[in-house]
Design an enzyme around this catalytic site. Structure first.
Site, PDB file in Angstrom:
ATOM      1  CG  ASP A 142      -3.372  -0.552   7.073  1.00 43.78           C
ATOM      2  OD1 ASP A 142      -3.348   0.358   7.694  1.00 43.78           O
ATOM      3  OD2 ASP A 142      -3.159  -0.688   5.840  1.00 43.78           O
ATOM      4  CE1 TYR A 144      -8.901   1.118   0.745  1.00 42.32           C
ATOM      5  CE2 TYR A 144     -11.176   0.143   0.784  1.00 42.32           C
ATOM      6  CZ  TYR A 144     -10.179   0.763   0.087  1.00 42.32           C
ATOM      7  OH  TYR A 144     -10.328   0.909  -1.196  1.00 42.32           O
ATOM      8  CG  HIS A 149      -7.231   5.410  -0.142  1.00 39.21           C
ATOM      9  ND1 HIS A 149      -6.228   5.197  -1.086  1.00 39.21           N
ATOM     10  CD2 HIS A 149      -7.499   4.080   0.271  1.00 39.21           C
ATOM     11  CE1 HIS A 149      -5.789   3.927  -1.199  1.00 39.21           C
ATOM     12  NE2 HIS A 149      -6.456   3.434  -0.373  1.00 39.21           N
ATOM     13  NE  ARG A 158     -15.170  -2.170  -5.937  1.00 36.68           N
ATOM     14  CZ  ARG A 158     -14.225  -1.711  -4.984  1.00 36.68           C
ATOM     15  NH1 ARG A 158     -13.242  -2.410  -4.924  1.00 36.68           N
ATOM     16  NH2 ARG A 158     -14.563  -0.669  -4.180  1.00 36.68           N
ATOM     17  CD  GLU A 215      -1.749   1.662   1.548  1.00 35.39           C
ATOM     18  OE1 GLU A 215      -2.185   1.004   0.557  1.00 35.39           O
ATOM     19  OE2 GLU A 215      -1.814   1.222   2.569  1.00 35.39           O
ATOM     20  CD  GLU A 217      -2.205   3.003   6.329  1.00 37.87           C
ATOM     21  OE1 GLU A 217      -2.608   2.824   7.560  1.00 37.87           O
ATOM     22  OE2 GLU A 217      -2.150   2.353   5.504  1.00 37.87           O
ATOM     23  CG  ASP A 249       0.892  -0.857   5.188  1.00 34.74           C
ATOM     24  OD1 ASP A 249       1.734  -1.764   5.627  1.00 34.74           O
ATOM     25  OD2 ASP A 249      -0.362  -1.231   4.847  1.00 34.74           O
ATOM     26  NE  ARG A 253      -0.756   0.835  -3.997  1.00 34.46           N
ATOM     27  CZ  ARG A 253      -1.425   1.042  -2.800  1.00 34.46           C
ATOM     28  NH1 ARG A 253      -2.135   0.128  -2.511  1.00 34.46           N
ATOM     29  NH2 ARG A 253      -1.301   2.285  -2.141  1.00 34.46           N
ATOM     30  CD  GLN A 256      -2.903  -4.074  -2.619  1.00 31.96           C
ATOM     31  OE1 GLN A 256      -2.263  -3.046  -2.670  1.00 31.96           O
ATOM     32  NE2 GLN A 256      -4.140  -3.631  -1.915  1.00 31.96           N
ATOM     33  CE1 TYR A 260      -9.131  -6.968  -4.316  1.00 30.26           C
ATOM     34  CE2 TYR A 260      -7.460  -7.102  -6.129  1.00 30.26           C
ATOM     35  CZ  TYR A 260      -8.714  -6.880  -5.820  1.00 30.26           C
ATOM     36  OH  TYR A 260      -9.697  -6.136  -6.624  1.00 30.26           O
ATOM     37  CE  LYS A 269      -2.203  -2.634   1.070  1.00 32.57           C
ATOM     38  NZ  LYS A 269      -1.643  -1.262   1.156  1.00 32.57           N
ATOM     39  CB  THR A 273       4.470  -1.293   8.394  1.00 32.56           C
ATOM     40  OG1 THR A 273       3.843  -2.053   7.428  1.00 32.56           O
ATOM     41  CG2 THR A 273       3.574  -0.143   8.539  1.00 32.56           C
ATOM     42  CB  THR A 366      -4.373   5.240   2.063  1.00 36.62           C
ATOM     43  OG1 THR A 366      -3.525   3.763   1.910  1.00 36.62           O
ATOM     44  CG2 THR A 366      -3.765   6.295   1.317  1.00 36.62           C
ATOM     45  CD  GLU A 380      -5.630   7.427  -3.403  1.00 34.69           C
ATOM     46  OE1 GLU A 380      -6.640   8.009  -3.176  1.00 34.69           O
ATOM     47  OE2 GLU A 380      -4.576   7.290  -2.349  1.00 34.69           O
TER      48      GLU A 380
END
Length: 435
Positions: A142, A144, A149, A158, A215, A217, A249, A253, A256, A260, A269, A273, A366, A380
Site C-alpha cells: 500500500d 501513500y 491526503h 504534525r 481509505e 483507493e 484499505d 485509526r 494505528q 505506527y 490495517k 482490505t 488514500t 480527514e
C-alpha cells in the site's frame, strides 16, 4: 491491423461501438463493450468459480465460448478460481482475447448472437451470480501517494507548515500490507480489536477499535513477474500491470496511532482490505490517460517517465448508515490527482531488487482532493472526529459505526459511454468479544 487504427486492440476502445447485449449500451452502464473487465464468478446453475467478462448486466462465461470453439484458448484456462493463469499467458494474449470478445459482442456480428443455445449457456445475469476475489494475491503493498491526503494528515498530527516529511516529494512512500486479508466486495468486515492508548491513560487498553475508517483507493494488479534482484524501469513499468480495481484499505485509526511508531501500521490495517470484483484492463483505460500533477523537485532519474501516466477516473464514496435504506454520497474525487504514478510506484518498489509476482496487489494510497467533500477518509473529512459529518437521514458520523456500509464507485467518462469498475462495498460487523 484494423484499418484506421494504430494497433488491432485499439478498435476495442472506439466510442461508436455498440453491443447486441442491449444493457451494455446504456450511457450509465459501468460495463459497455469498450470495457470488458475480467472477474471470477459462480452461480446457482454452476457453483464452480470460473472466469468471466462483464458486459452490461450479464457475465460472459469464457469457458463456454472456448468449449464451443469461439476462442483460441483452451477451456481449462477459464475453469479456474482465479485469473492468475490467464494473466500469466502474457500481454499479447490478453489483448488478443479482448479483441476477440469485442468482435463477438459487437452488434454487427451475429457469430455468437445467432446461436441461442450457446448464448443461453454463456450469458449469466450479474444479479444471479456470486463474485469471488479475482486473483490469488501473493503480496500486497500500500502506497501513500496523494499529496492532498498526506498534507491533511501531516497538518493534523504534525506542524501544518511542514505537513510533508522531507522524503515525501522524493520517493513513493509505501509499506507491505497483509495479502491474506484482502477480500472481495460484499464481504462483511469485522471491527478489529487492538491496543489503544487513551489520551490521559498511563498504559494502553485492549479492546474494540473506536475510530474505524475507510481509505478510498485504487489498486493495480501485477501482470508480469520480475526476477529477484531485477529492477523494473519506470518507462516500462506499465507493461507489468494487468489492470485496476477499486480498493478500500479499512483502517483502525486509534490502533494505528499507538502502534505506527517506529515501523508503521501493523494490526491497524491488517484486518481487511476490500477490492472490487472486476479488473479493468489498462487497455480499456487507455482513452482516459491524462497528465499527472507536476512534480517538484524533479524525481531522480530512475523515477522519470515521459508523457502522461495518470488516468481520469471519477471516484465516489457512499455511506449507508446502520438502519437506513438509502446511501448518501460523502466524497467525490479523482484518481488523476495522484502525485506519484503507478509506474513510479512499481519502479521504486523494485528498485532495490524486490521481485514482484503475477497477482500482486499495489494500493494507490488514500485519494483525496483539495476540499472537505473530496476527502478519501473520515479522518480527514471530520478532522479526526472534531467536525462530525451530518447525514441527510439525521444521523451524524465521526467514524464508521457497526452496521454501516461503505460503497466505493469509480468510472471513466467517455463520449456517450463510461468505463466503470462496479461497486466496492463492505458492511461493518461488531467486534468479537475478548476474554
Amino acid at each position: 491491423m484494423t484499418a484506421g487504427y494504430a494497433n488491432d486492440w485499439e478498435v476495442t476502445n472506439d466510442a461508436k461501438l455498440r453491443s447486441w447485449v442491449e444493457s451494455a449500451n446504456a450511457s450509465d452502464s459501468d460495463f459497455p463493450i469498450q470495457n470488458l473487465p475480467f472477474g471470477v464468478f459462480s452461480d446457482s446453475v454452476n457453483a464452480s468459480p470460473r472466469v468471466g467478462v462483464a458486459i452490461g448486466d450479464v457475465i460472459v462465461d469464457l469457458g463456454v465460448l472456448a468449449r464451443e470453439g469461439l476462442l483460441v484458448q483452451d477451456a481449462d484456462l477459464f475453469a479456474r478460481s482465479s485469473l492468475n493463469a490467464l494473466i500469466e499467458t502474457g500481454r499479447t494474449q490478453w489483448r488478443a482475447l479482448r479483441v476477440r470478445l469485442s468482435s463477438l459482442l459487437d452488434a454487427r456480428n451475429t457469430e455468437l448472437r445467432a446461436n441461442a443455445d450457446v448464448c443461453q449457456r454463456a450469458l449469466v445475469g450479474q444479479a444471479d451470480a456470486c463474485m469471488h476475489r479475482p486473483v490469488d494475491i501473493p503480496g500486497y503493498t500500500d502506497f501513500y501517494s496523494s499529496r492532498e491526503h498526506a498534507t491533511n494528515v501531516g497538518a493534523m498530527f504534525r506542524d501544518p507548515k511542514n505537513a510533508l516529511l522531507p522524503n515525501w516529494l522524493e520517493i513513493p512512500i509505501g509499506y507491505n500490507g497483509r495479502a491474506s486479508s484482502v477480500v472481495v466486495s460484499g464481504t462483511p468486515v469485522t471491527r478489529p480489536n487492538g491496543q489503544i492508548k487513551l489520551p490521559d491513560a498511563e498504559r494502553p487498553i485492549f479492546g474494540a477499535c473506536r475510530k474505524l475508517d475507510l481509505e478510498l483507493e485504487m489498486g493495480f494488479i501485477v501482470g508480469a513477474s520480475s526476477a529477484l534482484g531485477e529492477a523494473i524501469a519506470c518507462e516500462r513499468a506499465e507493461d507489468h500491470i494487468f489492470g485496476m480495481v477499486l480498493l478500500n484499505d479499512w483502517s483502525a485509526r486509534d490502533i494505528q496511532q499507538w502502534e505506527y511508531v517506529p515501523l508503521g501500521p501493523f494490526n491497524s490495517k491488517a484486518f481487511a482490505t476490500t477490492i472490487s470484483p472486476w479488473i479493468v484492463t489498462l487497455d480499456a483505460l487507455e482513452p482516459f490517460r491524462c497528465q499527472q500533477p507536476e512534480q517538484s523537485p524533479q524525481p531522480l532519474p530512475y523515477l522519470r517517465h515521459a508523457g502522461p501516466h495518470a488516468f481520469d477516473v471519477a471516484l465516489e464514496v457512499d455511506l449507508r448508515a446502520a438502519g437506513e435504506q438509502q446511501a448518501q454520497t460523502i466524497s467525490r474525487t479523482n484518481f488523476r490527482l495522484m502525485y506519484w504514478t503507478m509506474a513510479q510506484q512499481l519502479a521504486h518498489h523494485t528498485s532495490g531488487g524486490c521481485n514482484v509476482r503475477v497477482g500482486d496487489l499495489m494500493g494507490s494510497g488514500t485519494i483525496s482532493g483539495e476540499t472537505s467533500d473530496a476527502c478519501g477518509s473520515l479522518l480527514e473529512s471530520t478532522w479526526n472526529g472534531q467536525r462530525p459529518l451530518h447525514l441527510a437521514c439525521g444521523q451524524e458520523r465521526t467514524f464508521i459505526e457497526d452496521g454501516d456500509e461503505l460503497i466505493l464507485r469509480g468510472w471513466c467518462q467517455g463520449d456517450g459511454y463510461r468505463v466503470g469498475f462496479g461497486a466496492c462495498a463492505g458492511q461493518v460487523l461488531p467486534a468479537k468479544e475478548t476474554a
